[in-house]
Scaffold this motif. Structure first.
Motif, PDB file in Angstrom:
ATOM      1  N   ILE A  24       0.856  -1.193   0.000  1.00  0.00           N
ATOM      2  CA  ILE A  24       0.000   0.000   0.000  1.00  0.00           C
ATOM      3  C   ILE A  24       0.890   1.240   0.000  1.00  0.00           C
ATOM      4  CG2 ILE A  24      -1.849   1.241   1.172  1.00  0.00           C
ATOM      5  CD1 ILE A  24      -2.546  -1.435   2.599  1.00  0.00           C
ATOM      6  N   PRO A  25       0.841   2.046  -1.063  1.00  0.00           N
ATOM      7  CA  PRO A  25       1.689   3.238  -1.111  1.00  0.00           C
ATOM      8  C   PRO A  25       1.194   4.318  -0.141  1.00  0.00           C
ATOM      9  CG  PRO A  25       0.316   3.111  -3.070  1.00  0.00           C
ATOM     10  CD  PRO A  25       0.057   1.865  -2.281  1.00  0.00           C
ATOM     11  N   MET A  26       2.075   5.234   0.195  1.00  0.00           N
ATOM     12  CA  MET A  26       1.758   6.287   1.157  1.00  0.00           C
ATOM     13  C   MET A  26       0.556   7.124   0.740  1.00  0.00           C
ATOM     14  SD  MET A  26       3.511   6.251   3.912  1.00  0.00           S
ATOM     15  CE  MET A  26       4.839   5.189   4.445  1.00  0.00           C
ATOM     16  N   ILE A  27       0.390   7.401  -0.536  1.00  0.00           N
ATOM     17  CA  ILE A  27      -0.750   8.206  -0.970  1.00  0.00           C
ATOM     18  C   ILE A  27      -2.063   7.505  -0.601  1.00  0.00           C
ATOM     19  CG2 ILE A  27      -0.682   7.320  -3.368  1.00  0.00           C
ATOM     20  CD1 ILE A  27      -1.750  10.868  -2.277  1.00  0.00           C
ATOM     21  N   VAL A  28      -2.111   6.193  -0.740  1.00  0.00           N
ATOM     22  CA  VAL A  28      -3.318   5.444  -0.385  1.00  0.00           C
ATOM     23  C   VAL A  28      -3.442   5.373   1.136  1.00  0.00           C
ATOM     24  CG1 VAL A  28      -4.520   3.219  -0.534  1.00  0.00           C
ATOM     25  CG2 VAL A  28      -3.334   4.154  -2.543  1.00  0.00           C
ATOM     26  N   ARG A  29      -2.333   5.155   1.824  1.00  0.00           N
ATOM     27  CA  ARG A  29      -2.376   5.127   3.295  1.00  0.00           C
ATOM     28  C   ARG A  29      -2.934   6.443   3.830  1.00  0.00           C
ATOM     29  NH1 ARG A  29       0.570   1.127   5.849  1.00  0.00           N
ATOM     30  NH2 ARG A  29       1.853  -0.135   4.472  1.00  0.00           N
ATOM     31  N   TYR A  30      -2.467   7.544   3.228  1.00  0.00           N
ATOM     32  CA  TYR A  30      -2.947   8.860   3.647  1.00  0.00           C
ATOM     33  C   TYR A  30      -4.468   8.976   3.457  1.00  0.00           C
ATOM     34  CZ  TYR A  30      -3.861  13.813   3.759  1.00  0.00           C
ATOM     35  OH  TYR A  30      -4.407  15.032   4.055  1.00  0.00           O
ATOM     36  N   LYS A  31      -4.936   8.558   2.305  1.00  0.00           N
ATOM     37  CA  LYS A  31      -6.369   8.654   2.014  1.00  0.00           C
ATOM     38  C   LYS A  31      -7.178   7.721   2.905  1.00  0.00           C
ATOM     39  CE  LYS A  31      -5.628  10.358  -2.649  1.00  0.00           C
ATOM     40  NZ  LYS A  31      -5.848  10.186  -4.087  1.00  0.00           N
ATOM     41  N   LEU A  32      -6.644   6.548   3.201  1.00  0.00           N
ATOM     42  CA  LEU A  32      -7.329   5.629   4.118  1.00  0.00           C
ATOM     43  C   LEU A  32      -7.429   6.240   5.512  1.00  0.00           C
ATOM     44  CD1 LEU A  32      -5.678   2.278   2.999  1.00  0.00           C
ATOM     45  CD2 LEU A  32      -8.088   2.924   2.674  1.00  0.00           C
ATOM     46  N   ASP A  33      -6.357   6.872   5.972  1.00  0.00           N
ATOM     47  CA  ASP A  33      -6.419   7.542   7.273  1.00  0.00           C
ATOM     48  C   ASP A  33      -7.416   8.693   7.237  1.00  0.00           C
ATOM     49  OD1 ASP A  33      -4.513   5.791   8.239  1.00  0.00           O
ATOM     50  OD2 ASP A  33      -3.153   7.358   8.950  1.00  0.00           O
ATOM     51  N   GLN A 121      13.166  22.417   8.596  1.00  0.00           N
ATOM     52  CA  GLN A 121      13.050  21.323   7.626  1.00  0.00           C
ATOM     53  C   GLN A 121      11.673  20.675   7.713  1.00  0.00           C
ATOM     54  OE1 GLN A 121      16.583  19.329   9.103  1.00  0.00           O
ATOM     55  NE2 GLN A 121      17.547  19.478   7.077  1.00  0.00           N
ATOM     56  N   TRP A 122      11.192  20.441   8.938  1.00  0.00           N
ATOM     57  CA  TRP A 122       9.872  19.830   9.135  1.00  0.00           C
ATOM     58  C   TRP A 122       8.787  20.703   8.504  1.00  0.00           C
ATOM     59  CZ3 TRP A 122       7.832  15.327  10.158  1.00  0.00           C
ATOM     60  CH2 TRP A 122       6.519  15.240  10.607  1.00  0.00           C
ATOM     61  N   LYS A 123       8.853  22.007   8.743  1.00  0.00           N
ATOM     62  CA  LYS A 123       7.849  22.938   8.197  1.00  0.00           C
ATOM     63  C   LYS A 123       7.894  22.979   6.673  1.00  0.00           C
ATOM     64  CE  LYS A 123       7.501  26.102  12.081  1.00  0.00           C
ATOM     65  NZ  LYS A 123       7.725  27.450  12.587  1.00  0.00           N
ATOM     66  N   ASN A 124       9.086  22.784   6.104  1.00  0.00           N
ATOM     67  CA  ASN A 124       9.241  22.862   4.647  1.00  0.00           C
ATOM     68  C   ASN A 124       8.786  21.599   3.916  1.00  0.00           C
ATOM     69  OD1 ASN A 124      10.151  25.504   4.603  1.00  0.00           O
ATOM     70  ND2 ASN A 124      12.286  24.903   4.829  1.00  0.00           N
ATOM     71  N   LEU A 125       8.578  20.511   4.650  1.00  0.00           N
ATOM     72  CA  LEU A 125       8.058  19.297   4.020  1.00  0.00           C
ATOM     73  C   LEU A 125       6.589  19.501   3.689  1.00  0.00           C
ATOM     74  CD1 LEU A 125       9.584  16.612   6.425  1.00  0.00           C
ATOM     75  CD2 LEU A 125      10.388  17.219   4.124  1.00  0.00           C
ATOM     76  N   ASP A 126       6.125  18.870   2.613  1.00  0.00           N
ATOM     77  CA  ASP A 126       4.687  18.955   2.349  1.00  0.00           C
ATOM     78  C   ASP A 126       3.962  17.944   3.232  1.00  0.00           C
ATOM     79  OD1 ASP A 126       4.464  16.410   0.992  1.00  0.00           O
ATOM     80  OD2 ASP A 126       5.030  17.343  -0.899  1.00  0.00           O
ATOM     81  N   LEU A 127       2.663  18.033   3.264  1.00  0.00           N
ATOM     82  CA  LEU A 127       1.851  17.214   4.159  1.00  0.00           C
ATOM     83  C   LEU A 127       2.089  15.719   3.951  1.00  0.00           C
ATOM     84  CD1 LEU A 127      -0.383  17.267   6.344  1.00  0.00           C
ATOM     85  CD2 LEU A 127      -2.037  17.117   4.484  1.00  0.00           C
ATOM     86  N   LEU A 128       2.164  15.275   2.701  1.00  0.00           N
ATOM     87  CA  LEU A 128       2.355  13.857   2.428  1.00  0.00           C
ATOM     88  C   LEU A 128       3.755  13.386   2.862  1.00  0.00           C
ATOM     89  CD1 LEU A 128       0.871  11.373   1.384  1.00  0.00           C
ATOM     90  CD2 LEU A 128       1.760  11.892  -0.898  1.00  0.00           C
ATOM     91  N   GLN A 129       4.749  14.247   2.738  1.00  0.00           N
ATOM     92  CA  GLN A 129       6.090  13.900   3.204  1.00  0.00           C
ATOM     93  C   GLN A 129       6.106  13.752   4.726  1.00  0.00           C
ATOM     94  OE1 GLN A 129       8.085  17.257   1.399  1.00  0.00           O
ATOM     95  NE2 GLN A 129       9.089  15.924  -0.119  1.00  0.00           N
ATOM     96  N   ARG A 130       5.457  14.691   5.427  1.00  0.00           N
ATOM     97  CA  ARG A 130       5.388  14.582   6.894  1.00  0.00           C
ATOM     98  C   ARG A 130       4.619  13.324   7.295  1.00  0.00           C
ATOM     99  NH1 ARG A 130       4.080  20.065   6.369  1.00  0.00           N
ATOM    100  NH2 ARG A 130       1.964  19.658   7.109  1.00  0.00           N
ATOM    101  N   PHE A 131       3.525  13.040   6.598  1.00  0.00           N
ATOM    102  CA  PHE A 131       2.745  11.828   6.850  1.00  0.00           C
ATOM    103  C   PHE A 131       3.633  10.589   6.695  1.00  0.00           C
ATOM    104  CE2 PHE A 131       0.358   8.258   5.080  1.00  0.00           C
ATOM    105  CZ  PHE A 131      -0.639   8.085   6.032  1.00  0.00           C
ATOM    106  N   ALA A 132       4.404  10.542   5.615  1.00  0.00           N
ATOM    107  CA  ALA A 132       5.259   9.387   5.347  1.00  0.00           C
ATOM    108  C   ALA A 132       6.280   9.192   6.461  1.00  0.00           C
ATOM    109  CB  ALA A 132       5.960   9.545   3.994  1.00  0.00           C
ATOM    110  N   LEU A 133       6.919  10.263   6.902  1.00  0.00           N
ATOM    111  CA  LEU A 133       7.911  10.130   7.971  1.00  0.00           C
ATOM    112  C   LEU A 133       7.271   9.629   9.265  1.00  0.00           C
ATOM    113  CD1 LEU A 133      10.236  13.233   7.464  1.00  0.00           C
ATOM    114  CD2 LEU A 133      10.733  10.821   6.997  1.00  0.00           C
ATOM    115  N   VAL A 134       6.093  10.133   9.576  1.00  0.00           N
ATOM    116  CA  VAL A 134       5.407   9.675  10.783  1.00  0.00           C
ATOM    117  C   VAL A 134       5.052   8.197  10.647  1.00  0.00           C
ATOM    118  CG1 VAL A 134       3.274   9.879  12.147  1.00  0.00           C
ATOM    119  CG2 VAL A 134       4.552  11.939  11.509  1.00  0.00           C
TER     120      VAL A 134
END
Length: 156
Positions: A24-33, A121-134
């Motif tokens: 399951i790619p992060m984009i789908v994980r994000y949408k599922l959440d 650096q955290w603030k400069n990441l986009d939402l999906l990047q921050r989601f992926a790291l978490v």
């Protein structure tokens, strides 16, 4: 959760499985959440490629989109398993907030001997990047992609 659409994208650290979407790619994980659905990998693998691709592409930001996405996922899972997927009872969406780096991200970076991530650096990441790291830093998730994500997001 959010009222703006996230662009469909796959990360480089996902490149070993995005051609066939076996994970399951992060984009789908994000949408599922976003629609609070807990989709099991065992259910994901039963979907065909077109259905998986649709789950990556479908919008999931406005309330009507979120409901449509949830209905679509539920119908797919019922089609293949006869059961409705579980609902996430709580959602720790700390990737949304930019004023503090989540403790789990800091801990995972230390575990993998990655450099400290700064608040800038955290603030400069986009939402999906921050989601992926978490997501990559949470227990129960294979963390081997964490350093790759750090490099990809130019934190290293």
């Amino acid at each position: 959760m959010n009222t703006f659409e996230i662009k469909t994208q796959y990360f480089q650290f996902e490149s070993d499985f995005v051609d066939n979407l076996r994970c399951i790619p992060m984009i789908v994980r994000y949408k599922l959440d976003t629609c609070r659905i807990k989709l099991q990998l065992s259910d994901w693998v039963k979907l065909n490629y077109q259905e998986k691709d649709q789950l990556a592409e479908l919008p999931c930001s406005l309330p009507a989109d979120i409901q449509h996405y949830a209905d679509f996922v539920n119908n797919l899972v019922v089609k293949y398993t006869g059961e409705i997927p579980n609902v996430l009872k709580t959602l720790n969406d700390n990737w949304v907030y930019t004023q503090q780096i989540p403790d789990e991200v800091i801990s995972k970076a230390q575990e993998w001997k990655c450099p400290d991530i700064t608040i800038t650096q955290w603030k400069n990441l986009d939402l999906l990047q921050r989601f992926a790291l978490v997501k990559l830093s949470r227990s129960g998730h294979e963390g081997k992609n964490f350093p790759g994500a750090f490099r990809e997001f130019q934190i290293i």
